[in-house]
Design an enzyme around this catalytic site. Structure first.
Site, short mmCIF file in Angstrom:
data_model
loop_
_atom_site.label_atom_id
_atom_site.label_comp_id
_atom_site.label_asym_id
_atom_site.label_seq_id
_atom_site.Cartn_x
_atom_site.Cartn_y
_atom_site.Cartn_z
N SER A 288 6.78 33.94 -28.93
CA SER A 288 5.86 33.20 -28.12
C SER A 288 6.37 31.58 -28.61
CB SER A 288 4.67 33.39 -28.70
OG SER A 288 4.50 32.96 -29.97
N THR A 289 5.55 30.74 -27.94
CA THR A 289 5.76 29.27 -28.33
C THR A 289 5.60 29.12 -29.87
OG1 THR A 289 5.24 28.46 -26.13
CG2 THR A 289 5.02 26.89 -28.03
N ASN A 290 4.28 29.93 -30.50
CA ASN A 290 3.73 29.64 -31.70
C ASN A 290 4.65 30.10 -32.68
OD1 ASN A 290 1.68 29.02 -29.85
ND2 ASN A 290 0.46 30.85 -30.58
N THR B 252 6.41 -10.82 -63.12
CA THR B 252 5.23 -9.97 -63.01
C THR B 252 4.27 -10.65 -62.35
OG1 THR B 252 4.27 -10.65 -65.19
CG2 THR B 252 5.67 -8.63 -65.26
N SER C 44 19.58 -18.75 -37.66
CA SER C 44 18.53 -19.53 -37.12
C SER C 44 19.36 -19.89 -35.57
CB SER C 44 17.81 -20.69 -37.89
OG SER C 44 17.13 -21.47 -36.81
#
Length: 465
Positions: free
Chosen positions: A141-143, A188, A319
């Site tokens: 099954s797909t599942n 920090t 740039s």
């Protein structure tokens, strides 16, 4: 390729009606309906996932023939078609975000294999000498196939990702050794803090990646458990017991991927928490890559008007108007990718929680975005490793910044107290030399005696007092 260049069509029918299919298409009526129902989002299934799905179909055909449930000629045609997955993958055209818990992609792959197998047996596309349902999808099954394919693909992508993390960690460790003798000022909350070796900073990044490497290696153990053979809800209805007991072993041999049959097929069919676990660790790696990339940007900022301690490689013109500008484009690339991974983690977490009773209908989005995050992380690690290798350090700038930092006076609080030293720094407007003069005058000593108590060169080691 859902858009055929031909103007010729064939007619296919099922219990819902008929559809016109491009005559050269390897997919069939179920796929055609899915293409109408679910407009393309631009997302594409991971190639490893498609390969895994074809290997599941091959393994099922081999086992079904062995146990006498499938004609050996049909089984041989199916296995040959599956081995041609790389050529056929372009016909897996259903969108990853389609509804139906993955049924559409399972049907799509079934039809592609069936049409290729039909041609192998001398028929034409659409004649279905090999049937998509009764032959290619036999006892599946797909599942149980979809999630199994997803887990196989995740295992393969995990190994690639871990290799990329290792490479990045090694490059950073090389820089740790190269820059270990260079002292600079730590920071920090973006403000001056105590001295640190530049190599120590790189070492901290390397250790963070070492944790990611360990976590990702360990999580593979949890993703190996698959529900193949459990069919729709994990009870095994629709498949003979011999098939259910043996299919995972056959697939392991065919695909050479270390998977194991789940102890509880019902649990493995309806619960996707292992994907949430995996993606949570992907997010942890993304957190560290984001931090490392942002730190590189900050340490290389300026380079003359900000920190400017790392010399960023000129890998691209920075740039279209400002001459000579160099930007941290690779760290920015990584940062953007990590933001996407953060978003994927929210999607995967919520989708994993959205399963109802015996199935999680959102398995496609869970599998798809987990694999996509892994590819983003892998490419980011590779790009960052190349970039870090080109990094250099402005030693003079590091020394200047270190000498100008009033945080170097921190050890003096052990002699004069926090308040006295803080007040001297404030009165000197953070000028180190003036602060030392004020302290010397206040404490009836000399600047040279204070400098003996400081010894900045030893301040980066443990136990300094």
């Amino acid at each position: 390729m859902e858009n055929s260049n031909t103007l010729e069509f064939r007619t296919e029918s099922d219990y819902l009606g008929t559809e016109q299919i491009p005559v050269d298409a390897y997919y069939g009526i179920a796929t055609a309906r899915a293409l109408k129902l679910f407009p393309k989002t631009g997302e594409q299934f991971d190639e490893k996932f498609i390969w895994a799905y074809f290997m599941i179909k091959k393994s099922a055909a081999l086992l079904n023939a062995e146990i006498g449930r499938l004609d050996k000629n049909i089984a041989a045609a199916i296995t040959t078609a599956c081995d041609e997955w790389e050529r056929l993958k372009e016909w897996v055209v259903v969108d990853p975000l389609s509804g139906g818990a993955g049924t559409s992609v399972n049907l799509n792959i079934n039809e592609v294999i069936a049409n290729q197998a039909t041609e192998i047996l001398g028929g034409k596309k659409g004649e279905y000498l090999v049937d998509p349902y009764n032959h290619v999808n036999m006892h599946q099954s797909t599942n149980d196939t979809f999630v199994t394919a997803g887990k196989m693909a995740v295992i393969l992508r995990l190994r690639e990702l871990v290799d990329s993390v290792i490479k990045l960690q090694e490059v950073i460790q090389e820089k740790e050794k190269e820059f270990y003798s260079i002292r600079t000022v730590g920071r920090t909350q973006l403000m001056d803090a105590l001295p640190i070796m530049m190599g120590q900073q790189f070492g901290a990044w390397a250790d963070a990646l070492a944790r990611d490497r360990w976590r990702l290696n360990k999580v593979e153990e949890r993703i190996r458990s698959v529900n193949l053979g459990g069919t729709a809800i994990g009870t095994g209805v629709g498949a003979p017991k011999e098939y259910t007991l043996r299919i995972v072993e056959v697939l392991r041999q065919v695909a050479n991927v270390k998977i194991a049959k789940a102890e509880n097929l019902i649990d493995a069919t309806q619960n996707l928490d292992t994907f949430a676990e995996v993606h949570g660790l992907l997010k942890s790696l993304a957190v560290n890559l984001y931090k490392i990339s942002n730190d590189i940007r900050l340490l290389g900022s300026g380079p003359k008007t900000a920190i400017g301690e790392l010399i960023l490689p000129a890998v691209q013109v920075g740039s279209t108007i400002m001459p000579g500008k160099v930007n941290p484009v690779v760290p920015e690339y990584v940062l953007q990718n990590m933001l996407v991974v953060f978003g994927h983690d929210e999607i995967v977490s919520h989708a994993c929680a959205q399963g109802n009773l015996q199935l999680n209908q959102f398995a496609p989005i869970v599998v798809h975005f987990t694999l996509k995050s892994m590819r983003l992380l892998t490419s980011s690690c590779h790009a960052l490793a190349k970039y870090v290798k080109l990094l250099d350090v402005d030693k003079e700038r590091c020394q200047q910044n270190l000498e100008r930092s009033s945080s170097n006076l921190t050890p003096l609080i052990n002699y004069f107290g926090h308040e006295v030293v803080s007040e001297a720094i404030r009165q000197a407007n953070y000028d180190v030399e003036k602060a030392l003069q004020l302290l010397a005058e206040k404490e009836n000593t000399t600047v040279s005696e204070l400098l003996k108590k400081l010894n900045i060169q030893k301040m980066t080691g443990l136990g300094y007092y």
